[in-house]
Design a protein around this motif. Structure first.
Motif, PDB file in Angstrom:
ATOM      1  N   GLY A   1       0.792  -1.229  -0.175  1.00  0.00           N
ATOM      2  CA  GLY A   1      -0.018   0.062  -0.197  1.00  0.00           C
ATOM      3  C   GLY A   1       0.967   1.288   0.014  1.00  0.00           C
ATOM      4  N   ASN A   2       0.690   2.000   1.032  1.00  0.00           N
ATOM      5  CA  ASN A   2       1.647   3.313   1.057  1.00  0.00           C
ATOM      6  C   ASN A   2       2.477   3.299   2.228  1.00  0.00           C
ATOM      7  N   LEU A   3       2.820   2.130   2.776  1.00  0.00           N
ATOM      8  CA  LEU A   3       3.760   1.658   3.856  1.00  0.00           C
ATOM      9  C   LEU A   3       5.199   1.184   3.201  1.00  0.00           C
ATOM     10  N   ALA A   4       6.186   1.566   3.735  1.00  0.00           N
ATOM     11  CA  ALA A   4       7.406   0.865   2.990  1.00  0.00           C
ATOM     12  C   ALA A   4       8.365   0.635   4.313  1.00  0.00           C
ATOM     13  N   THR A   5       9.154  -0.501   4.259  1.00  0.00           N
ATOM     14  CA  THR A   5      10.061  -0.741   5.111  1.00  0.00           C
ATOM     15  C   THR A   5      11.447  -0.949   4.490  1.00  0.00           C
ATOM     16  N   THR A   6      12.276  -0.366   4.860  1.00  0.00           N
ATOM     17  CA  THR A   6      13.735  -0.254   4.183  1.00  0.00           C
ATOM     18  C   THR A   6      14.897  -0.719   4.979  1.00  0.00           C
TER      19      THR A   6
ATOM     20  N   GLN B   1       8.434   3.986   6.696  1.00  0.00           N
ATOM     21  CA  GLN B   1       7.934   5.208   6.081  1.00  0.00           C
ATOM     22  C   GLN B   1       6.830   5.158   5.687  1.00  0.00           C
ATOM     23  N   GLU B   2       5.864   6.391   5.585  1.00  0.00           N
ATOM     24  CA  GLU B   2       4.616   6.372   4.827  1.00  0.00           C
ATOM     25  C   GLU B   2       4.913   6.934   3.539  1.00  0.00           C
ATOM     26  N   LEU B   3       4.555   6.498   2.504  1.00  0.00           N
ATOM     27  CA  LEU B   3       4.961   7.148   1.413  1.00  0.00           C
ATOM     28  C   LEU B   3       3.788   8.193   1.210  1.00  0.00           C
ATOM     29  N   LYS B   4       4.552   9.126   0.136  1.00  0.00           N
ATOM     30  CA  LYS B   4       3.843  10.450  -0.166  1.00  0.00           C
ATOM     31  C   LYS B   4       2.764  10.320  -1.246  1.00  0.00           C
ATOM     32  N   ASN B   5       1.811  10.871  -1.142  1.00  0.00           N
ATOM     33  CA  ASN B   5       0.379  10.682  -2.034  1.00  0.00           C
ATOM     34  C   ASN B   5       0.610  11.826  -2.984  1.00  0.00           C
ATOM     35  N   SER B   6       0.148  11.385  -4.264  1.00  0.00           N
ATOM     36  CA  SER B   6      -0.037  12.187  -5.384  1.00  0.00           C
ATOM     37  C   SER B   6      -1.726  11.831  -5.639  1.00  0.00           C
ATOM     38  N   ALA B   7      -2.615  12.441  -6.563  1.00  0.00           N
ATOM     39  CA  ALA B   7      -3.537  12.026  -6.849  1.00  0.00           C
ATOM     40  C   ALA B   7      -4.103  10.515  -6.980  1.00  0.00           C
ATOM     41  N   SER B   8      -2.893  10.039  -7.786  1.00  0.00           N
ATOM     42  CA  SER B   8      -3.482   8.554  -8.496  1.00  0.00           C
ATOM     43  C   SER B   8      -2.507   7.616  -8.127  1.00  0.00           C
ATOM     44  N   ASP B   9      -1.144   7.881  -7.477  1.00  0.00           N
ATOM     45  CA  ASP B   9      -0.381   6.784  -6.991  1.00  0.00           C
ATOM     46  C   ASP B   9       0.481   7.490  -5.603  1.00  0.00           C
ATOM     47  N   TYR B  10       1.153   6.317  -5.072  1.00  0.00           N
ATOM     48  CA  TYR B  10       2.268   6.715  -4.087  1.00  0.00           C
ATOM     49  C   TYR B  10       3.610   6.805  -4.590  1.00  0.00           C
ATOM     50  N   GLN B  11       4.503   7.813  -3.891  1.00  0.00           N
ATOM     51  CA  GLN B  11       5.732   7.858  -4.370  1.00  0.00           C
ATOM     52  C   GLN B  11       6.835   7.309  -3.531  1.00  0.00           C
TER      53      GLN B  11
ATOM     54  N   LYS C   1      12.948   6.351  -8.302  1.00  0.00           N
ATOM     55  CA  LYS C   1      11.839   6.995  -7.938  1.00  0.00           C
ATOM     56  C   LYS C   1      10.753   6.013  -8.601  1.00  0.00           C
ATOM     57  N   ILE C   2       9.921   5.749  -7.800  1.00  0.00           N
ATOM     58  CA  ILE C   2       8.758   4.599  -8.082  1.00  0.00           C
ATOM     59  C   ILE C   2       7.435   5.235  -7.980  1.00  0.00           C
ATOM     60  N   ALA C   3       6.437   5.147  -8.690  1.00  0.00           N
ATOM     61  CA  ALA C   3       5.255   5.639  -8.962  1.00  0.00           C
ATOM     62  C   ALA C   3       4.392   4.320  -8.519  1.00  0.00           C
ATOM     63  N   ILE C   4       3.420   4.029  -7.530  1.00  0.00           N
ATOM     64  CA  ILE C   4       2.650   3.042  -7.269  1.00  0.00           C
ATOM     65  C   ILE C   4       1.246   3.317  -7.323  1.00  0.00           C
TER      66      ILE C   4
END
Length: 935
Positions: free
Chosen positions: A46-51, A147-157, A220-223
């Motif tokens: 989703g919009n959660l990432a673990t590095t 980290q919580e990924l940043k949001n745009s209108a259609s995807d997570y960055q 940079k990845i758009a999900i």
């Protein structure tokens, strides 16, 4: 005395968020430490990432190094995992209180054992310390963060930064795994052309393995987002409840706030302000003034002081006069948020700062909205958010927003989260009800099972909005650390008031292994050390740990001692010494003094104004004073001082200092020397500004702060002295010298009762065996200072001080030296008129001179006492026997407090502060003359 000490170089390497760490090792240009291998893996759901990043560093040098890596992380992100290689295998760290981790680390470091810690320092910066990195050997660390990924209108960055990487990495591996995404992720920036996603089961996986790799671009990845209004992840707790993370869309009509006619811009132009992204800040201001074309601006600079307000008028969007003023600014000095004041008649503020206040505490609560604007990854996001939230302003993070998005954030009324309509089955909800949120919002909490359909409520201005959140669609992911995300969010919220919430933050950090202001992660080498220091080890050592604890806990537990019983003995010893009679019978020649010292002595008349910035003489009573103190200015031998020798005015000196600063930006002696030079010219304000810049060179560095403290004390700036010593005590409560420094600052601030209470707590507090051995003998100095308070302040309540510690010990001469570095050996020498030296190898003299214990490892202090002075001259010298070469904080700084008639009603004090010279020769003539008594 046989003195043993270890010389180790300090290795400093730093990284910006998600950037490959690069090493900057001064004096190791021929054989720099090499990043031998980097292995980075990111898992996204989703919009959660673990590095997880694993770095191996190789030391090609012949010296053992201590490593320090400082990692700035973005807003809301914390370290939640750390490991260090022990015997070739990565061992996970465990959480312990921050000050305890530092105490244990330093105790083990003295025994040349392999500990590692990671701690949170000022702002959202994390620092790991590793020792040792063996000569011709390597060490490996592993760091994990969520980290919580940043949001745009259609995807997570998702962004991984390799900006400006020029170093080739011998072994490089990068892997990204994206779960539960139906549509293929899109790589919009690629560090290598071969990095591409392939579908593997329910995951999208991309991976590269490279030798001698230099990244060409960032990653940079758009999900793509799922179509529903909310995405919910669940993780089961130990009971029947669940941690949940819900990403909720909040596409509400924007409501703009009313425009102001007069604003104030507070521009942080401290030294660290030069590191901000000024282009982003100017772009934001340009957009702001295009939107607010006719407006009055009060412009004020913040550094170690708040400077005079300047007025500007912007007409038709033309703000060129203000822009030119900003473009021409000089960045210097520390940052003191305690200097902030309200500016009259303004409707709101724009604050441009990193939010790190290192020269005073924020005390002001603004009555008008403060819009705080961050543009550097090292910012204290929590403080900037708190300022905005308390005042009704907006927090604008230019690290993550482009100019138009930032202006939109500024202009709009914030979206406020009002919670769920159905509250009975939900607890520990974050963000807190009533707080502003980003769009879309991530909501974390603890829930009962089978919640069904709920309704989240938001408001914009006076209008409410409802969003359905369907827990029936929730995905249970017990292998995903939702609990740590929840804990991280709760800790971030609690850290807005970290002092008030200290205990709760610590409990959460220790329970979930999240690094916070109060809790660090530590790795120890041996299971017996976990037992000794009472630290529960990682799972792999737990069985052995429990076996040892049950078998012979008493034998292995850390030994801790207080100073009390030895203090009783030393008090009796001091009384016996004071009551003894000394009758010298032989006149002796003075010892031969080095050419350097003779030259300094010859220049004594020239530097007599040193008295002017020593503390004011403290005289009372009607007895006639026959003694005289003369201090010698220890001149700097640095090459750059030649540039200043013919400059007469403080303005020209400061101008030259600023011109040359880029050459010596991290050289502590530069700021120390120029601050002293400016003070000698009588410019206290510029001198303090240059001195305060030392606080900006590193985060939570007690060695730099002690240097500042010594000069503040010498110059009589007692209010700032108290603040600085209090900060050091916060960082190092396990260190007896930190308590003593604070007590002495309280005395300078005419708070003898509080000082007496600190001394008492010092005697009763228990210290580790290592610190007890290191500081053995400090009791003699404490007894003299406790009794001096009692004799100089008749109104203090002495009832809590044990009578066995009380003694009236007036003396003619007292000299105390202190220094700013641990693992350092500096010797005090006093030569009397008979030519007899009192030193570490000859602690008692014919006329009754007495030297305290020789401190060979810690911060000192060492003390010389003489009850009855005979006629003639006494020379005070120091000898730098050995010091650890800590590159960042420069050479050792020494403070010598020189007293006449200590505790007898005529007490007079002068202070010398100086730094060790480049060469510390172990010869008879290598001692530095710092002053004389004459009777």
């Amino acid at each position: 005395m046989n003195k043993i000490f270890t010389i180790c170089a300090l290795m400093v390497f730093s990284a910006v968020f998600s950037q490959i760490p690069t090493l900057d090792v001064e004096n190791l240009k021929k054989h720099p430490v090499i990043l031998q291998e980097a292995k980075i893996e990111t898992r996204i759901l989703g919009n959660l990432a673990t590095t997880t990043a694993i770095y191996t560093f190789y030391n090609p040098d012949n010296r053992i190094l201590e490593g320090k890596l400082t990692i700035p992380l973005p807003e809301g992100v914390s370290i939640s995992g750390y490991a260090l290689d022990i015997n070739g295998k990565l061992r996970d760290a465990v959480p312990v209180p921050k000050e305890r981790a530092k105490e244990v680390f330093e105790s083990l470091e003295k025994r040349n054992i392999d500990p590692g810690i990671i701690e949170k320092v000022e702002g959202n910066n994390f620092r790991t310390r590793i020792y040792p990195i063996p000569a011709k050997g390597s060490r490996t660390i592993k760091i994990t963060y969520h980290q919580e990924l940043k949001n745009s209108a259609s995807d997570y960055q998702y962004l991984l930064t390799f900006a400006n990487e020029t170093v080739s990495i011998p072994k490089f591996n990068l892997k990204v795994l994206i779960n539960e995404s139906l549509i293929a992720p899109k790589i919009t920036e690629n560090p290598d052309g071969s990095f591409a996603f392939q579908k593997q089961g329910n995951q999208w996986v991309a991976e590269i393995n490279k030798a001698n790799f230099t990244p060409n671009e960032n990653l940079k990845i758009a999900i793509p987002k799922a179509s529903q209004a909310s995405n919910i992840l669940l993780q089961k707790t130990s009971g029947d409840k669940f941690y949940f993370a819900a990403s909720v869309s909040t596409d509400f009509p924007a409501k703009e706030k009313s425009k102001s006619q007069k604003i104030a811009i507070i521009w942080d132009n401290s030294f660290s302000g030069s590191k901000r992204n000024h282009q982003k800040e100017l772009d934001f201001l340009n957009a702001y003034f295009l939107s607010n074309k006719d407006i009055s601006v009060s412009f004020v600079l913040l550094n170690n002081v708040l400077e005079k307000t300047e007025e500007f008028t912007v007409s038709g969007g033309n703000w060129s006069a203000l822009k030119n003023r900003i473009a021409g600014l000089k960045y210097d000095g520390g940052t003191d948020f305690g200097a902030l004041k309200e500016i009259s008649d303004v409707e709101e503020y724009l604050l441009f700062s990193d939010g790190i206040s290192n020269f005073g505490d924020l005390t002001l609560k603004f009555k008008k909205p403060v819009n705080s604007i961050a543009s550097t990854p090292t910012s204290d996001f929590n403080l900037l958010k708190l300022l905005a939230a308390q005042s009704g302003g907006n927090f604008i993070n230019l690290n993550e927003l482009d100019t138009q998005s930032a202006l939109k954030t500024y202009n709009k009324q914030p979206v406020i989260f009002l919670g769920f309509k159905e509250t009975a089955a939900i607890q520990d909800l974050f963000p807190n009800v009533g707080t502003a949120v980003n769009e879309p919002v991530n909501i974390f909490g603890i829930s009962s099972p089978n919640l069904g359909k709920l309704t989240a409520v938001f408001s914009v201005g006076n209008k409410k909005y409802e969003v359905p959140v369907d827990f029936n669609t929730a995905l249970q992911v017990d292998n995903w650390p939702i609990a740590q995300f929840w804990a991280q969010r709760k800790i971030n919220d609690l850290e807005l008031n970290s002092t008030q919430n200290r205990d709760e933050i610590r409990n959460l950090s220790e329970q979930f292994g999240v690094v916070s202001k109060n809790t660090s992660l530590i790795v120890l080498d041996d299971v017996n050390d976990y037992v000794r220091y009472g630290i529960t080890p990682p799972q792999e050592l737990l069985a052995e740990y429990n076996k040892i604890v049950s078998r012979n806990k008493k034998e292995i537990l850390e030994k801790r001692k207080n100073l009390l019983s030895k203090s009783f003995d030393i008090t009796r010893e001091l009384v016996t010494w004071w009551n003894a009679e000394y009758k010298p019978v032989e006149k002796k020649q003075y010892p031969k003094i080095s050419n350097q010292s003779l030259a300094e002595s010859a220049n004594k008349d020239q530097v007599q104004d040193n008295v002017g910035y020593s503390s004011a003489a403290e005289m009372s009573g009607s007895k006639k004073s026959n003694g005289k103190i003369t201090l010698v200015e220890v001149e700097s031998k640095e090459e750059y001082m030649k540039d200043f020798q013919n400059l007469q005015s403080s303005e020209l000196i400061y101008q030259k200092y600023f011109e040359n600063r880029s050459k010596y930006e991290k050289q502590v002696t530069y700021y120390f020397d120029i601050s002293k030079l400016l003070f000698k010219k009588g410019d206290k304000a510029l001198s303090l500004k240059v001195l305060s810049t030392l606080a900006e060179l590193d985060l939570e560095n007690e060695e730099l702060y002690k240097t500042i403290y010594y000069l503040l004390k010498q110059r009589g700036n007692y209010e700032k002295e108290l603040w600085i010593t209090q900060k050091i005590l916060e960082w190092r409560p396990f260190d007896s010298q930190s308590h003593r420094d604070y007590a002495l600052a309280l005395i300078d601030n005419k708070k003898p009762q509080e000082a007496l209470d600190v001394y008492k707590s010092m005697l009763y507090q228990e210290y580790t065996d290592e610190i007890s051995v290191r500081d053995s003998g400090i009791e003699e100095i404490l007894i003299m200072e406790i009794n001096n308070i009692l004799t100089q302040n008749k109104n203090v309540d002495a009832s809590k001080i044990d009578d066995r510690l009380k003694a009236n010990l007036p003396i003619d001469i007292r000299v105390v030296i202190n220094w700013n570095k641990d693992n350092t050996d500096i010797d005090l020498w006093v030569t009397d008129p008979l030519g007899e030296d009192c030193s570490y190898s000859h602690k008692s003299t014919e006329i009754g001179g007495r030297l305290s214990n020789d401190f060979t490892q810690g911060f000192g202090p060492e003390q010389f006492l003489l009850k009855k002075a005979i006629k003639g001259k006494y020379k005070i010298k120091t000898n730098f026997f050995g010091e650890r070469q800590n590159i960042l904080s420069g050479p050792t700084t020494v403070m010598a407090e020189v007293y006449l008639y200590y505790s007898d009603g005529r007490q007079e004090r002068k202070i010398a502060v100086f730094q060790s010279q480049k060469e510390n020769k172990r010869e008879n003539d290598s001692k530095i003359l710092i002053g004389e008594f004459e009777f």
